[in-house]
Write a protein that holds these residues in place. Structure first.
Motif, PDB file in Angstrom:
ATOM      1  N   GLN A   1      86.714 143.172  -6.308  1.00 33.23           N
ATOM      2  CA  GLN A   1      87.614 143.216  -7.457  1.00 33.23           C
ATOM      3  C   GLN A   1      86.883 143.002  -8.781  1.00 33.23           C
ATOM      4  OE1 GLN A   1      88.113 141.213  -4.745  1.00 33.23           O
ATOM      5  NE2 GLN A   1      89.563 142.612  -3.746  1.00 33.23           N
ATOM      6  N   MET A   2      85.713 142.359  -8.735  1.00 29.01           N
ATOM      7  CA  MET A   2      84.975 142.030  -9.959  1.00 29.01           C
ATOM      8  C   MET A   2      83.503 142.376  -9.757  1.00 29.01           C
ATOM      9  SD  MET A   2      86.656 138.382 -11.062  1.00 29.01           S
ATOM     10  CE  MET A   2      86.061 138.503 -12.738  1.00 29.01           C
ATOM     11  N   GLN A   3      83.180 143.628  -9.837  1.00 29.96           N
ATOM     12  CA  GLN A   3      81.817 144.077  -9.588  1.00 29.96           C
ATOM     13  C   GLN A   3      80.988 143.971 -10.863  1.00 29.96           C
ATOM     14  OE1 GLN A   3      81.578 147.858  -7.617  1.00 29.96           O
ATOM     15  NE2 GLN A   3      82.857 147.227  -5.912  1.00 29.96           N
ATOM     16  N   ASN A   4      79.874 143.232 -10.742  1.00 31.22           N
ATOM     17  CA  ASN A   4      78.920 143.109 -11.834  1.00 31.22           C
ATOM     18  C   ASN A   4      79.574 142.574 -13.109  1.00 31.22           C
ATOM     19  OD1 ASN A   4      76.141 143.325 -12.378  1.00 31.22           O
ATOM     20  ND2 ASN A   4      76.489 145.146 -13.627  1.00 31.22           N
ATOM     21  N   ILE A   5      80.443 141.575 -12.947  1.00 31.35           N
ATOM     22  CA  ILE A   5      81.119 140.945 -14.077  1.00 31.35           C
ATOM     23  C   ILE A   5      80.358 139.670 -14.461  1.00 31.35           C
ATOM     24  CG2 ILE A   5      83.233 139.819 -14.861  1.00 31.35           C
ATOM     25  CD1 ILE A   5      83.455 142.863 -14.567  1.00 31.35           C
ATOM     26  N   LEU A   6      80.054 139.546 -15.756  1.00 35.80           N
ATOM     27  CA  LEU A   6      79.385 138.353 -16.258  1.00 35.80           C
ATOM     28  C   LEU A   6      80.406 137.250 -16.484  1.00 35.80           C
ATOM     29  CD1 LEU A   6      76.694 137.114 -17.340  1.00 35.80           C
ATOM     30  CD2 LEU A   6      77.444 137.874 -19.621  1.00 35.80           C
ATOM     31  N   VAL A   7      80.071 136.034 -16.015  1.00 27.27           N
ATOM     32  CA  VAL A   7      80.934 134.873 -16.190  1.00 27.27           C
ATOM     33  C   VAL A   7      80.205 133.874 -17.086  1.00 27.27           C
ATOM     34  CG1 VAL A   7      82.325 133.114 -15.024  1.00 27.27           C
ATOM     35  CG2 VAL A   7      81.745 135.239 -13.825  1.00 27.27           C
ATOM     36  N   THR A   8      80.866 133.432 -18.150  1.00 30.91           N
ATOM     37  CA  THR A   8      80.262 132.475 -19.073  1.00 30.91           C
ATOM     38  C   THR A   8      81.139 131.236 -19.167  1.00 30.91           C
ATOM     39  OG1 THR A   8      81.351 133.580 -20.944  1.00 30.91           O
ATOM     40  CG2 THR A   8      79.097 134.239 -20.431  1.00 30.91           C
ATOM     41  N   GLY A   9      80.530 130.061 -19.117  1.00 31.46           N
ATOM     42  CA  GLY A   9      81.244 128.797 -19.230  1.00 31.46           C
ATOM     43  C   GLY A   9      80.743 128.021 -20.430  1.00 31.46           C
ATOM     44  N   SER A  10      81.654 127.494 -21.242  1.00 33.17           N
ATOM     45  CA  SER A  10      81.272 126.961 -22.546  1.00 33.17           C
ATOM     46  C   SER A  10      81.800 125.562 -22.793  1.00 33.17           C
ATOM     47  CB  SER A  10      81.787 127.907 -23.641  1.00 33.17           C
ATOM     48  OG  SER A  10      81.659 127.340 -24.934  1.00 33.17           O
ATOM     49  N   TRP A  11      81.219 124.945 -23.818  1.00 39.91           N
ATOM     50  CA  TRP A  11      81.735 123.668 -24.310  1.00 39.91           C
ATOM     51  C   TRP A  11      83.045 123.848 -25.085  1.00 39.91           C
ATOM     52  CZ3 TRP A  11      76.450 121.443 -26.417  1.00 39.91           C
ATOM     53  CH2 TRP A  11      75.638 121.119 -25.318  1.00 39.91           C
ATOM     54  N   ASP A  12      83.482 125.086 -25.299  1.00 43.61           N
ATOM     55  CA  ASP A  12      84.786 125.293 -25.929  1.00 43.61           C
ATOM     56  C   ASP A  12      85.936 125.192 -24.925  1.00 43.61           C
ATOM     57  OD1 ASP A  12      84.822 127.703 -24.538  1.00 43.61           O
ATOM     58  OD2 ASP A  12      84.576 128.970 -26.302  1.00 43.61           O
ATOM     59  N   LYS A  13      85.614 124.739 -23.711  1.00 48.54           N
ATOM     60  CA  LYS A  13      86.592 124.480 -22.645  1.00 48.54           C
ATOM     61  C   LYS A  13      87.221 125.768 -22.110  1.00 48.54           C
ATOM     62  CE  LYS A  13      87.801 120.010 -24.718  1.00 48.54           C
ATOM     63  NZ  LYS A  13      88.896 119.110 -25.165  1.00 48.54           N
ATOM     64  N   THR A  14      86.428 126.833 -22.088  1.00 47.77           N
ATOM     65  CA  THR A  14      86.897 128.083 -21.491  1.00 47.77           C
ATOM     66  C   THR A  14      85.826 128.691 -20.612  1.00 47.77           C
ATOM     67  OG1 THR A  14      86.114 129.582 -23.235  1.00 47.77           O
ATOM     68  CG2 THR A  14      88.311 128.613 -23.530  1.00 47.77           C
ATOM     69  N   ILE A  15      86.300 129.505 -19.670  1.00 47.27           N
ATOM     70  CA  ILE A  15      85.453 130.442 -18.934  1.00 47.27           C
ATOM     71  C   ILE A  15      85.896 131.835 -19.359  1.00 47.27           C
ATOM     72  CG2 ILE A  15      84.898 131.411 -16.665  1.00 47.27           C
ATOM     73  CD1 ILE A  15      85.420 128.653 -15.520  1.00 47.27           C
ATOM     74  N   LYS A  16      84.925 132.702 -19.627  1.00 55.80           N
ATOM     75  CA  LYS A  16      85.256 134.073 -19.987  1.00 55.80           C
ATOM     76  C   LYS A  16      84.571 135.031 -19.015  1.00 55.80           C
ATOM     77  CE  LYS A  16      86.031 133.269 -24.934  1.00 55.80           C
ATOM     78  NZ  LYS A  16      85.688 133.695 -26.323  1.00 55.80           N
ATOM     79  N   TYR A  17      85.245 136.143 -18.759  1.00 54.45           N
ATOM     80  CA  TYR A  17      84.747 137.180 -17.866  1.00 54.45           C
ATOM     81  C   TYR A  17      84.491 138.438 -18.693  1.00 54.45           C
ATOM     82  CZ  TYR A  17      86.724 134.039 -14.335  1.00 54.45           C
ATOM     83  OH  TYR A  17      87.024 132.945 -13.554  1.00 54.45           O
TER      84      TYR A  17
END
Length: 341
Positions: A119-135
């Motif tokens: 469902q999520m092929q080659n998707i970058l995941v970023t986790g931040s001090w802004d209290k979010t995860i982004k895809y």
């Protein structure tokens, strides 16, 4: 024959040439080729090629505008991403040498990983001090999904459809990437002190967590496996307790390493609950580590990790990366037995 494939591995650990000029923050091996990416507080990500004789050659890098905290390779080994305090993730395409910004947050990005599920092929995941995860789909400029977190991201890891995030206040947020914005489970760390690192089991059945109190815990996702959960002490002696900074799993045997602010690393077998091999102090804190794709090389950083604050920083601490040739007998699982190491 490579020195990392011979059975006579009595060589000393090999220092990487042209190391960072400031603290080493993260290491990641390419899953396809003998390339190693290293991030640093000097605002740079460096890409090294490991030669058959154990020497290294600096092949390129990524320039950031602030300290770099995390790095990861794409599954096909053609791209490497790094991110950090400049609130941006940047990607180097090894095919054409281009560097582009591929992600952004409102605060420093603490961790980057690639998701690779049907469902999520080659998707970058970023986790931040802004209290979010982004895809991020790297073909489009905007995040395709955002997940809100209870606190700042301290550490994050992905295995198959499992995403585990360790945040401030000892919260651990677990996602099934089939539903990437809604937590599958939120728990308090089984460890009593601040979370330093989480690493997913390669088979995605659970994860390991390390803390600043010299302790590691294993947590399994299935209730049927709850009896397998356990914690153990490490990186401590009679007088001192040091943070566990890195946990890395061997790609072949599933055994694992721990590295700490005491300047030591050890190999362990979680199933027989014993230490396989302990190595002497390298004389500096170890902030990060990684096995290569075949498990014949164990890379670790050696630089001050600020775990004791600026008061104990002498200004003379070396910033180095070492390649440890892995002996098979040091990482093979062993039968549990009384008196085992």
């Amino acid at each position: 024959m490579s020195i990392f494939q011979t059975n006579q591995l009595s060589q000393k650990d090999i220092a990487v040439s042209n190391p960072p000029s400031d603290g080493v923050s993260d290491l990641s091996f390419c899953p396809v080729h003998d390339f190693l990416s290293a991030t640093s507080w000097d605002n740079q990500t460096r890409i090294y090629e490991v030669q058959q004789n154990g020497t290294t050659e600096l092949k390129g890098g990524i320039q950031h505008e602030a300290p770099v905290l995390s790095t990861v390779w794409s599954k096909d080994g053609t791209k490497v991403v790094s991110a950090g305090a400049d609130k941006a993730a940047r990607m180097l395409d090894l095919g054409n040498g281009s560097v582009a910004q591929v992600a952004a947050h409102d605060a420093p990005i603490r961790s980057v990983r690639f998701a690779d599920t049907p469902q999520m092929q080659n998707i970058l995941v970023t986790g931040s001090w802004d209290k979010t995860i982004k895809y991020w789909d790297l073909r489009t400029p905007n995040a395709i999904a955002v997940a809100q977190l209870p606190e700042r991201v301290h550490t994050m890891d992905v295995a198959q459809a499992l995403l585990v995030v360790g945040t401030a206040d000892r919260q651990i947020v677990i996602y099934n990437l089939m539903n990437p914005t809604t937590p599958f489970r939120v728990i308090e760390s089984p460890l009593k002190r601040q979370t330093r690192v989480v690493t997913c089991l390669p088979n995605a059945t659970g994860f390991a967590v390390g803390s600043i109190e010299g302790r590691v815990g294993f947590q399994y996702l299935s209730e049927a496996d709850a009896s397998k959960n356990f914690t153990f002490r490490c990186h401590r002696d009679e007088k001192n307790v040091w943070p566990v900074n890195a946990i890395s799993f061997h790609p072949t045997y599933g055994t694992f390493s721990t590295s700490g602010s005491d300047g030591t690393f050890s190999f362990w077998d979680k199933d027989s609950k014993q230490r396989l091999k302990q190595f002497p102090s390298v004389g500096n804190t170890i902030p990060c580590s990684a096995f290569n794709r075949t498990g014949t090389i164990f890379a670790y950083g050696s630089s001050y990790d600020w775990s004791k604050g600026h008061e104990t920083y002498s200004g003379t601490s070396k910033n180095e990366i070492f390649l440890h040739p892995v002996k098979d007998d040091d990482v093979k699982p062993r039968q549990a037995k009384s008196g085992g190491r």
